[in-house]
Design an enzyme around this catalytic site. Structure first.
Site, PDB file in Angstrom:
ATOM      1  N   CYS B  74      34.374  40.865  96.451  1.00 39.72           N
ATOM      2  CA  CYS B  74      35.264  39.875  96.206  1.00 39.72           C
ATOM      3  C   CYS B  74      35.952  39.294  97.360  1.00 39.72           C
ATOM      4  O   CYS B  74      36.736  40.192  97.863  1.00 39.72           O
ATOM      5  CB  CYS B  74      36.244  40.087  94.982  1.00 39.72           C
ATOM      6  N   GLU B 202      33.227  28.834  88.065  1.00 42.02           N
ATOM      7  CA  GLU B 202      32.513  30.405  88.359  1.00 42.02           C
ATOM      8  C   GLU B 202      31.690  30.933  87.390  1.00 42.02           C
ATOM      9  O   GLU B 202      32.135  30.568  85.983  1.00 42.02           O
ATOM     10  CB  GLU B 202      33.535  31.355  88.607  1.00 42.02           C
ATOM     11  N   CYS B 211      37.622  30.510  94.998  1.00 38.48           N
ATOM     12  CA  CYS B 211      36.472  31.606  94.812  1.00 38.48           C
ATOM     13  C   CYS B 211      35.867  31.950  96.151  1.00 38.48           C
ATOM     14  O   CYS B 211      35.714  30.747  96.916  1.00 38.48           O
ATOM     15  CB  CYS B 211      35.458  30.831  93.973  1.00 38.48           C
TER      16      CYS B 211
END
Lengths: 271, 271
Positions: B74, B202, B211
């Site tokens: 992430c 997403e 994102c």
């Protein structure tokens, strides 16, 4: 500042044990922001009254909405407030008096389990029609300090009803400042007379997981239509509440209060 | 358990300083619940590697999604992870190596300010069409480890485009496992060549505030169309990121990381 996070039927709060000094609207909005802050529907500041009297008891619940504005009372929030007072050792289990902007409330707090709050009397308001999707539904008007329109038509499927927009009201002049709308499924209760299901659209907020005054208005509306005073379970999306309408007119709201976690905001100390 | 809450461009995380022992999917879901738990998009567990090597450096970021599943990487979370290591005194400011399920990442952490992560190389994927409302738009396909379709048409008003539903893709067989969709406004950058604006849907989540891989894909797609390698600001709803596409093909993602507050979960101690 230190805080405790808690919720009642998923109506959630940041509780500030050290009071409301310096608590401005911007700070409340930041604390309630679910990504940049802690995240909550509102803030409960625990204010200790310096010289308590009957009209101004030892504890005052200074409640603020997530938008930063002060608010009078919150039936779910006051249970979290009372649970904190007892679990932290500031009060013994039993009956507590808590001052609010809507007056002094009596809260019954067992050592564990559901907490009961005296919510005052339900008063009749004008009936009106409420629009859900294309169709209009008859609704009965009730005040629990704030206004409610309760739709309890057996033809209404409350699970599929659209509460994504604010329901229109006819005549609009009946509720010029807006109104909370409760959708009630009382069909199970018609058999058991023990519980109803409810969804709620809160004025100025939208659909929520729970609304304490809404649960009171919904249960009272069904009891009134049946000509009875009783205790009803009220299942809301966030859990179960119990509403009791006493012979003397007082409405009691019972439900869970969970203290989820505690913390320090902001994160100013290395861990 | 003790925790620190943080966010990067409003993509928010519960960071667990004491590792992932006993962290099952149900616990992750509870921690990430925004009303019954702490509330976050995911959990970052800080795992200290017993015998570090080049392939397995001192710190491993055990990242879980809010649904309880493990996830590879992430780009916003790793900045929060690295900010915690430095602010807590576990590492000095500078370049850190952090192990993830997508391999070892290099993170550059100044004493304060934006943090930069090496995100790997952007790879081309098939182009396709994306449906927004009634209209279909041409989109360029890019992989940042996960798949993206980037719409950068000057005729598209990204502020009013409907991302409330998952955009349909044509041909559907091009992305059978789904794809992230970025809507890019590069018109300002056409003048300044310095920044683009982006909204993102997403895969499996819906529209989000930010994102990291999506920002990389969006900036790279615009740079590729212009035949350049450069640094672009990428304004997302949650803040500003910076994407650099180096001559050697590596994509660097820079952005803020904020440690919001710290706490103990659950609330097991009286305050």
């Amino acid at each position: 500042m230190r805080f405790v996070k808690g919720h009642g039927t998923e109506n959630d709060f940041v509780l500030l044990p050290d009071g409301a000094d310096g608590l401005d609207a911007e700070t409340v909005r930041t604390l309630c922001d679910r990504r940049r802050g802690i995240g909550a529907d509102g803030v409960l500041a625990v204010v200790r009254v310096a010289a308590p009297t009957e009209a101004d008891p030892r504890w005052f619940m200074d409640y603020r909405n997530a938008d930063g504005g002060v608010a009078e009372m919150c039936g779910n929030g006051i249970r979290v407030f009372a649970r904190y007072l007892v679990d932290s050792g500031l009060e013994e289990p039993g009956d507590l008096l808590v001052g609010t902007r809507a007056g002094v409330k009596t809260v019954t707090v067992p050592a564990a389990g559901d907490i009961t709050v005296g919510m005052g009397r339900a008063e009749r308001l004008p009936d009106a029609k409420v629009q859900l999707g294309e169709r209009w539904w008859a609704a009965s008007g009730w005040s629990m300090g704030n206004p409610h329109l309760v739709v309890a038509d057996p033809d209404l499927d409350i699970d599929t009803a659209d509460l994504s927009v604010t329901p229109a009201v006819d005549p609009p002049a009946a509720y010029p400042d807006g109104v909370n709308v409760e959708l009630v499924d009382a069909t199970a209760a018609a058999a058991t007379k023990a519980s109803i299901r409810m969804r709620v659209h809160e004025r100025g907020v939208g659909e929520t997981r729970s609304c304490g005054t809404g649960a009171c208005a919904a249960a009272v509306a069904v009891m009134a239509a049946r000509g009875e005073r009783a205790s009803y379970g009220v299942d809301v999306p966030g859990g179960r509440l119990t509403v009791t309408w006493r012979d003397d007119g007082e409405v009691l709201l019972s439900g869970p209060a969970v203290l989820t976690y505690r913390g320090e905001y902001p994160n100013d100390t290395p861990r």
